[in-house]
Scaffold this active site. Structure first.
Site, PDB file in Angstrom:
ATOM      1  N   TYR A 168       0.885  -1.167   0.000  1.00 57.64           N
ATOM      2  CA  TYR A 168       0.000   0.000   0.000  1.00 57.64           C
ATOM      3  C   TYR A 168       0.918   1.211   0.000  1.00 57.64           C
ATOM      4  O   TYR A 168       1.866   1.254   0.799  1.00 57.64           O
ATOM      5  CB  TYR A 168      -0.851   0.072   1.280  1.00 57.64           C
ATOM      6  CG  TYR A 168      -1.563  -1.211   1.672  1.00 57.64           C
ATOM      7  CD1 TYR A 168      -2.476  -1.822   0.822  1.00 57.64           C
ATOM      8  CD2 TYR A 168      -1.321  -1.795   2.925  1.00 57.64           C
ATOM      9  CE1 TYR A 168      -3.133  -2.987   1.202  1.00 57.64           C
ATOM     10  CE2 TYR A 168      -1.978  -2.954   3.307  1.00 57.64           C
ATOM     11  CZ  TYR A 168      -2.877  -3.552   2.443  1.00 57.64           C
ATOM     12  OH  TYR A 168      -3.519  -4.699   2.818  1.00 57.64           O
ATOM     13  N   ARG A 169       0.655   2.190  -0.841  1.00 54.48           N
ATOM     14  CA  ARG A 169       1.546   3.361  -0.852  1.00 54.48           C
ATOM     15  C   ARG A 169       1.541   4.037   0.520  1.00 54.48           C
ATOM     16  O   ARG A 169       0.516   4.019   1.221  1.00 54.48           O
ATOM     17  CB  ARG A 169       1.143   4.339  -1.952  1.00 54.48           C
ATOM     18  CG  ARG A 169      -0.136   5.078  -1.673  1.00 54.48           C
ATOM     19  CD  ARG A 169      -0.514   6.012  -2.832  1.00 54.48           C
ATOM     20  NE  ARG A 169      -1.621   6.866  -2.468  1.00 54.48           N
ATOM     21  CZ  ARG A 169      -2.729   7.005  -3.203  1.00 54.48           C
ATOM     22  NH1 ARG A 169      -2.885   6.337  -4.334  1.00 54.48           N
ATOM     23  NH2 ARG A 169      -3.690   7.827  -2.808  1.00 54.48           N
ATOM     24  N   TRP A 182      -4.178   2.096   2.897  1.00 51.21           N
ATOM     25  CA  TRP A 182      -4.803   0.800   2.594  1.00 51.21           C
ATOM     26  C   TRP A 182      -6.252   1.065   2.299  1.00 51.21           C
ATOM     27  O   TRP A 182      -6.968   1.693   3.063  1.00 51.21           O
ATOM     28  CB  TRP A 182      -4.597  -0.224   3.708  1.00 51.21           C
ATOM     29  CG  TRP A 182      -4.858   0.185   5.129  1.00 51.21           C
ATOM     30  CD1 TRP A 182      -5.918   0.875   5.611  1.00 51.21           C
ATOM     31  CD2 TRP A 182      -4.031  -0.149   6.258  1.00 51.21           C
ATOM     32  NE1 TRP A 182      -5.819   1.012   6.961  1.00 51.21           N
ATOM     33  CE2 TRP A 182      -4.668   0.399   7.384  1.00 51.21           C
ATOM     34  CE3 TRP A 182      -2.839  -0.854   6.419  1.00 51.21           C
ATOM     35  CZ2 TRP A 182      -4.148   0.268   8.670  1.00 51.21           C
ATOM     36  CZ3 TRP A 182      -2.321  -0.974   7.689  1.00 51.21           C
ATOM     37  CH2 TRP A 182      -2.966  -0.429   8.795  1.00 51.21           C
ATOM     38  N   ASP A 277      -1.637   8.171 -10.092  1.00 51.09           N
ATOM     39  CA  ASP A 277      -1.899   6.743  -9.945  1.00 51.09           C
ATOM     40  C   ASP A 277      -1.761   5.964 -11.254  1.00 51.09           C
ATOM     41  O   ASP A 277      -1.308   6.498 -12.261  1.00 51.09           O
ATOM     42  CB  ASP A 277      -3.269   6.513  -9.295  1.00 51.09           C
ATOM     43  CG  ASP A 277      -4.399   6.879 -10.254  1.00 51.09           C
ATOM     44  OD1 ASP A 277      -4.167   6.938 -11.472  1.00 51.09           O
ATOM     45  OD2 ASP A 277      -5.512   7.105  -9.763  1.00 51.09           O
TER      46      ASP A 277
HETATM   47  C1  LIG Z   1       2.814  -0.368  -7.203  1.00 44.79           C
HETATM   48  C2  LIG Z   1       1.545  -0.713  -6.463  1.00 44.79           C
HETATM   49  C3  LIG Z   1       1.006   0.188  -5.557  1.00 44.79           C
HETATM   50  C4  LIG Z   1      -0.166  -0.128  -4.861  1.00 44.79           C
HETATM   51  N1  LIG Z   1      -0.681   0.790  -3.988  1.00 44.79           N
HETATM   52  C5  LIG Z   1      -1.802   0.473  -3.277  1.00 44.79           C
HETATM   53  C6  LIG Z   1      -2.324   1.405  -2.331  1.00 44.79           C
HETATM   54  O1  LIG Z   1      -1.832   2.499  -2.149  1.00 44.79           O
HETATM   55  N2  LIG Z   1      -3.426   1.026  -1.621  1.00 44.79           N
HETATM   56  C7  LIG Z   1      -4.038  -0.194  -1.789  1.00 44.79           C
HETATM   57  O2  LIG Z   1      -5.008  -0.490  -1.087  1.00 44.79           O
HETATM   58  N3  LIG Z   1      -3.566  -1.079  -2.712  1.00 44.79           N
HETATM   59  C8  LIG Z   1      -2.466  -0.780  -3.438  1.00 44.79           C
HETATM   60  N4  LIG Z   1      -1.972  -1.661  -4.366  1.00 44.79           N
HETATM   61  C9  LIG Z   1      -2.683  -2.922  -4.603  1.00 44.79           C
HETATM   62  C10 LIG Z   1      -2.443  -3.934  -3.491  1.00 44.79           C
HETATM   63  O3  LIG Z   1      -1.060  -4.175  -3.326  1.00 44.79           O
HETATM   64  C11 LIG Z   1      -3.155  -5.243  -3.815  1.00 44.79           C
HETATM   65  O4  LIG Z   1      -4.535  -4.983  -3.920  1.00 44.79           O
HETATM   66  C12 LIG Z   1      -2.897  -6.315  -2.802  1.00 44.79           C
HETATM   67  O5  LIG Z   1      -3.653  -7.461  -3.145  1.00 44.79           O
HETATM   68  C13 LIG Z   1      -3.308  -5.827  -1.446  1.00 44.79           C
HETATM   69  O6  LIG Z   1      -2.949  -6.730  -0.516  1.00 44.79           O
HETATM   70  P1  LIG Z   1      -4.020  -7.393   0.483  1.00 44.79           P
HETATM   71  O7  LIG Z   1      -4.885  -8.268  -0.402  1.00 44.79           O
HETATM   72  O8  LIG Z   1      -3.106  -8.129   1.340  1.00 44.79           O
HETATM   73  O9  LIG Z   1      -4.773  -6.320   1.168  1.00 44.79           O
HETATM   74  C14 LIG Z   1      -0.810  -1.363  -5.086  1.00 44.79           C
HETATM   75  C15 LIG Z   1      -0.268  -2.257  -6.004  1.00 44.79           C
HETATM   76  C16 LIG Z   1       0.900  -1.939  -6.706  1.00 44.79           C
HETATM   77  C17 LIG Z   1       1.444  -2.916  -7.698  1.00 44.79           C
END
Ligand SMILES: Cc1cc2nc3c(=O)[nH]c(=O)nc-3n(C[C@H](O)[C@H](O)[C@H](O)COP(=O)(O)O)c2cc1C
Length: 481
Positions: A168-169, A182, A277
């Site tokens: 999550y950023r 998140w 984004d």
């Molecule tokens: C480069 C990148 C940045 C991301 N930034 C975010 C973010 O800021 N917030 C978010 O909720 N998901 C973000 N994601 C997507 C999550 O990493 C992805 O949905 C992941 O499945 C979340 O993990 P979780 O299922 O454990 O919650 C990003 C993905 C990438 C590839």
């Protein structure tokens, strides 16, 4: 592969690593360079000199392509990774001899289990004074609110002790505070809500930076809860992940380049963004009245000569396009377990993954296409998909022209198009007026069965096989077929 360094050396040997010797800034310069390299598919990059951060080197574009990723993870098909956990449940014992064979299977599975170790290289160096000032975080676009960790491995467990490692950023506020972005349907947000309900107080969190490529991939994977993501990392890597337990109790990958230890005070919220984004627009959560929790950094641990890793997003196809394709393949076996009629799926990279999905199915009954549309909108992160097209199994979902032919030939919009108003959608979607509410479009482009055609019979053209046989010689002579 042991860690990120080993992966970088491996890439270099394959001629897929650019070393940049000129000093560049993590604010705008390195991100702009990485985007240009990614658009020209030129490989990964290692920046040897980082302006303002002499202790660090920075790695970027580690996900250079799907073929490289397959080689790095030692698989011929990425689907093999998703098949590994499912093998545990395949044909579970009915009789004694089956029981023995499943014991063998359990033994095989134990290779994927994580292991807690007592030593980690990153514990060698510690900074407690303004630890976040030490990190060479990126400013990725000119109007971003500030510096961000763009590929942080956010590690935490929920009150039920299910572990997560998720990207999550993270927006830095000062040397000690940052904001964790998140999204509401992600594991982090759910764990935080569970903490509020159960304990209140503090939620221990750690942010790891840089790990082996399998762990980096695990952290962006939509692993269904309550499957433990630290366990899932073993399935992705083909080998259990070594973990180190921090003083605050959080488990982190022992091979991390750096780890920031801290906590989230469950009641403290802050504005976040704007941030450029992956649709190619600025995301402005404040305009949606969204607030996010504040992370307090207590200390940072780091290896000697640490290497930072950050990703940059923007208009597709950038690094996240490769990541998205990998996830599509890895999770296809799980999607098939929930929906056995699914044959294949394509989340096209220009559709930004949550924008568009094309799914092919083995159609068995009238209305089957619509059943699959509705099921996907009810399944994990696939539920965020804005446009879903369902086609019959003879259409290749990766061939957009075949999909267009199926839409043109099998769709009667009044019968086959579903619009769901005011559904929960990706908050980043730049098209909707009231995010995170937005509408969904489903197109049932499957071949229609007689019951769906009100008795009308349409006959598809087919070549006469005998004529084809007679022409075989000419095909060879004139077309080389
Ligand atoms: C480069 C990148 C940045 C991301 N930034 C975010 C973010 O800021 N917030 C978010 O909720 N998901 C973000 N994601 C997507 C999550 O990493 C992805 O949905 C992941 O499945 C979340 O993990 P979780 O299922 O454990 O919650 C990003 C993905 C990438 C590839």
């Amino acid at each position: 592969m042991k860690d990120m360094r080993e992966y970088l050396s491996w890439l270099e040997k394959r001629g897929e690593l650019i070393r940049v010797e000129e000093e560049l800034s993590p604010e705008l310069e390195i991100p702009a360079f990485l985007r240009r390299v990614m658009y020209s598919k030129a490989g990964a990059v290692l920046f040897e000199r980082v302006k303002g951060y002499p202790e660090w080197r920075i790695a970027g574009n580690l996900f250079t392509g799907v073929e490289t990723l397959k080689d790095a993870l030692g698989v011929e098909r990425l689907e093999e990774i998703g098949e590994r956990p499912l093998k545990l449940f395949e044909g579970l014992p009915l009789g004694f001899s089956d029981k023995l064979s499943s014991l063998g299977r359990l033994k095989e599975m134990s290779a994927y289990l994580p292991k807690v170790v007592r030593k980690a290289e990153f514990t060698k160096n510690v900074i407690e004074d303004n630890p976040l000032d030490f990190i060479p975080a990126f400013k990725t676009w000119p109007r971003d609110a500030g510096r961000y960790l763009t590929y942080p491995l956010v590690c935490f467990s929920d009150p039920k002790e299910v572990n997560s490692i998720s990207v999550y950023r993270v927006m830095l506020l000062d040397g000690e505070r940052a904001v964790l972005h998140w999204q509401i349907h992600k594991r982090g947000s759910q764990a935080w809500r569970d903490y509020i309900e159960k304990n209140g107080g503090k939620m221990p969190v750690a942010i790891a930076i840089g790990s082996d490529i399998g762990t980096l991939l695990t952290a962006v994977s939509p692993v269904p809860y309550p499957l433990d993501k630290l366990l899932f990392a073993g399935f992705v890597r083909g080998k259990g992940l070594e973990l180190y337990r921090l003083p605050n109790g959080v488990l982190v990958p022992a091979n991390a380049e750096a780890v920031i230890e801290g906590y989230v005070d469950v009641k403290e919220l802050h504005e976040e963004g704007p941030f450029g984004d992956h649709f190619g627009f600025y995301d402005k959560p404040a305009e949606r009245n969204e607030l996010y929790p504040v992370f307090h950094a207590e200390r940072v641990y780091y290896r000697d000569d640490p290497i930072y890793y950050g990703s940059v997003v923007g208009k597709p196809p950038l690094e996240d396009a490769v990541i998205g394709k990998a996830i599509e393949r890895i999770f296809l076996p799980m999607m098939k377990m929930i929906l056995p009629e699914v044959v294949d799926v394509n989340f096209p990279e220009y559709g930004v993954f949550q924008g568009i999905a094309i799914v092919s199915i083995k159609k068995r009954y009238p209305g089957h296409g619509k059943k699959v549309l509705n099921a996907l909108w009810g399944t994990g992160q696939a539920a965020l998909t804005k446009v879903i097209v369902v086609v019959s199994e003879d259409i290749n979902p990766h061939d957009i022209n075949q999909v267009i032919w199926a839409i043109a030939s099998f769709v009667d919009p009044q019968r086959d198009v579903l619009v769901i108003p005011n559904a929960h959608t990706d908050a980043l979607d730049p098209a909707v007026p009231n995010p995170p509410l937005g509408s969904k479009l489903g197109i049932d482009a499957t071949r229609k069965l007689p019951e769906e055609m009100n008795g009308r019979v349409v006959e598809e053209v087919e070549e006469d096989p005998q004529v084809l046989k007679r022409l075989e010689g000419l095909f060879k002579k004139y077309l080389g077929e």
